[in-house]
Motif scaffolding. Sequence first.
Motif, short mmCIF file in Angstrom:
data_model
loop_
_atom_site.label_atom_id
_atom_site.label_comp_id
_atom_site.label_asym_id
_atom_site.label_seq_id
_atom_site.Cartn_x
_atom_site.Cartn_y
_atom_site.Cartn_z
N LYS A 92 41.58 33.92 8.18
CA LYS A 92 39.95 34.51 9.21
C LYS A 92 38.50 35.18 8.04
CE LYS A 92 39.39 36.60 13.18
NZ LYS A 92 39.42 36.36 14.85
N VAL A 93 37.52 35.38 8.91
CA VAL A 93 36.40 36.25 8.39
C VAL A 93 35.67 36.28 9.93
CG1 VAL A 93 33.90 35.60 7.56
CG2 VAL A 93 35.71 33.84 6.67
N VAL A 94 35.37 37.76 10.06
CA VAL A 94 35.34 38.39 11.04
C VAL A 94 33.36 39.02 10.44
CG1 VAL A 94 34.77 40.39 11.69
CG2 VAL A 94 37.12 39.41 11.46
N ALA A 95 32.07 38.33 10.28
CA ALA A 95 30.88 38.75 10.34
C ALA A 95 30.43 40.14 11.18
CB ALA A 95 30.24 37.67 10.48
N PHE A 96 30.02 41.15 11.29
CA PHE A 96 28.89 42.35 11.19
C PHE A 96 27.40 41.78 11.47
CE2 PHE A 96 33.20 43.44 10.55
CZ PHE A 96 33.68 43.86 11.95
N ILE A 97 26.47 41.71 12.29
CA ILE A 97 25.63 41.72 12.24
C ILE A 97 24.74 42.49 12.52
CG2 ILE A 97 23.74 39.56 12.45
CD1 ILE A 97 26.65 38.88 12.35
N ALA A 98 24.32 43.52 12.29
CA ALA A 98 23.23 44.26 12.55
C ALA A 98 21.88 43.51 13.76
CB ALA A 98 23.01 45.18 12.05
N SER A 99 21.95 43.64 15.02
CA SER A 99 20.82 42.63 15.26
C SER A 99 20.01 43.32 16.13
CB SER A 99 21.48 41.54 15.42
OG SER A 99 22.64 41.59 16.45
N THR A 100 18.74 43.51 16.78
CA THR A 100 18.46 43.82 17.68
C THR A 100 18.86 43.09 18.99
OG1 THR A 100 17.02 42.06 17.91
CG2 THR A 100 15.95 43.84 16.22
N PRO A 101 18.68 44.44 19.72
CA PRO A 101 19.28 43.98 21.27
C PRO A 101 19.22 42.91 21.80
CG PRO A 101 18.95 46.09 21.17
CD PRO A 101 18.25 45.47 20.51
N ASP A 102 18.11 41.92 21.72
CA ASP A 102 17.70 40.76 22.96
C ASP A 102 18.55 39.20 21.54
OD1 ASP A 102 15.80 41.60 20.51
OD2 ASP A 102 14.16 40.26 21.07
N PHE A 103 18.74 39.89 20.27
CA PHE A 103 19.12 38.21 19.66
C PHE A 103 20.45 38.01 19.84
CE2 PHE A 103 21.14 36.94 15.27
CZ PHE A 103 19.94 35.87 14.98
N THR A 104 20.48 36.72 19.61
CA THR A 104 22.39 36.07 20.12
C THR A 104 22.72 35.28 19.28
OG1 THR A 104 21.09 34.87 21.70
CG2 THR A 104 21.49 37.26 22.30
N GLY A 105 21.95 35.20 17.66
CA GLY A 105 21.95 33.92 17.23
C GLY A 105 23.36 34.25 16.19
N GLN A 106 24.14 35.80 16.81
CA GLN A 106 25.15 36.26 15.27
C GLN A 106 26.48 34.80 14.83
OE1 GLN A 106 24.61 37.34 18.14
NE2 GLN A 106 24.11 39.95 17.67
N PRO A 107 26.76 33.54 15.83
CA PRO A 107 27.04 32.67 15.06
C PRO A 107 26.14 31.53 13.76
CG PRO A 107 26.74 32.65 17.45
CD PRO A 107 26.35 33.74 16.79
N SER A 130 35.36 35.61 13.78
CA SER A 130 33.98 35.71 14.97
C SER A 130 32.96 36.60 14.27
CB SER A 130 35.15 37.31 15.42
OG SER A 130 36.34 37.34 15.43
N ALA A 131 31.89 36.48 15.00
CA ALA A 131 30.75 37.11 15.12
C ALA A 131 30.18 38.16 15.64
CB ALA A 131 29.61 35.53 14.45
N VAL A 132 29.97 39.27 15.33
CA VAL A 132 30.00 40.28 16.32
C VAL A 132 28.19 40.77 15.94
CG1 VAL A 132 30.99 42.50 17.25
CG2 VAL A 132 31.74 40.64 16.12
N GLY A 133 27.95 40.88 17.15
CA GLY A 133 26.04 41.87 16.95
C GLY A 133 26.93 43.30 16.49
N VAL A 134 26.19 43.97 16.02
CA VAL A 134 26.45 45.67 15.54
C VAL A 134 24.93 46.38 15.87
CG1 VAL A 134 28.61 45.56 15.10
CG2 VAL A 134 26.78 45.64 13.73
N PRO A 135 25.39 48.33 16.26
CA PRO A 135 23.13 48.53 16.27
C PRO A 135 23.28 48.47 14.42
CG PRO A 135 25.11 49.33 17.36
CD PRO A 135 25.83 48.51 16.20
N VAL A 136 24.00 48.93 13.83
CA VAL A 136 24.32 49.48 12.64
C VAL A 136 25.34 49.02 12.01
CG1 VAL A 136 24.66 52.15 13.21
CG2 VAL A 136 22.79 51.20 11.04
#
Length: 155
Positions: A92-107, A130-136
């Motif tokens: 299992k891999v979980v990727a957290f991506i700190a991204s702007t609110p409009d970015f949807t390319g986490q996968p 899982s690929a998850v967008g986070v604020p920071v």
Amino acid sequence: MATPEEKLAELGLTVPDVVPPVAAYVPAVRSGERVYTSGQLPMRDGALITTGKVGGTVSPEDAYDCARQCALNAIAAIRSMAGDLSQVRIVKVVAFIASTPDFTGQPGVANGASELFAEVFGDAGVHARSAVGVPVLPLDAPVEVEVIAEIGGVG
């Protein structure tokens, strides 16, 4: 059949030293046949390779490279617990991506890690994710990756 280390060499990569923790934790813990990594940041030679938010100051391509570095650092942490990478299966891999609110390319960013695991471990590198967008993220990293691996689950 090439070993994971040989596959890394073919890619021009080597397993780095385990990245030292930035707080009160250890890089990985083994429990039975499983290795659980802490979140791995895109550190290389003791420093983040970039900082910022994906969709802002960090491009999706640069974030993909960050996820790849996180995966390489996870491989180092897993090897420190398992010894022999040829006995490792990525579960299992979980990727957290700190991204702007409009970015949807986490996968697509998380593919940087997933594709490296598949290249290095073959079928044993194909995993749930899982690929998850986070604020920071810590240290203003754009990506953090954690992994669950199984030892002896190959074959």
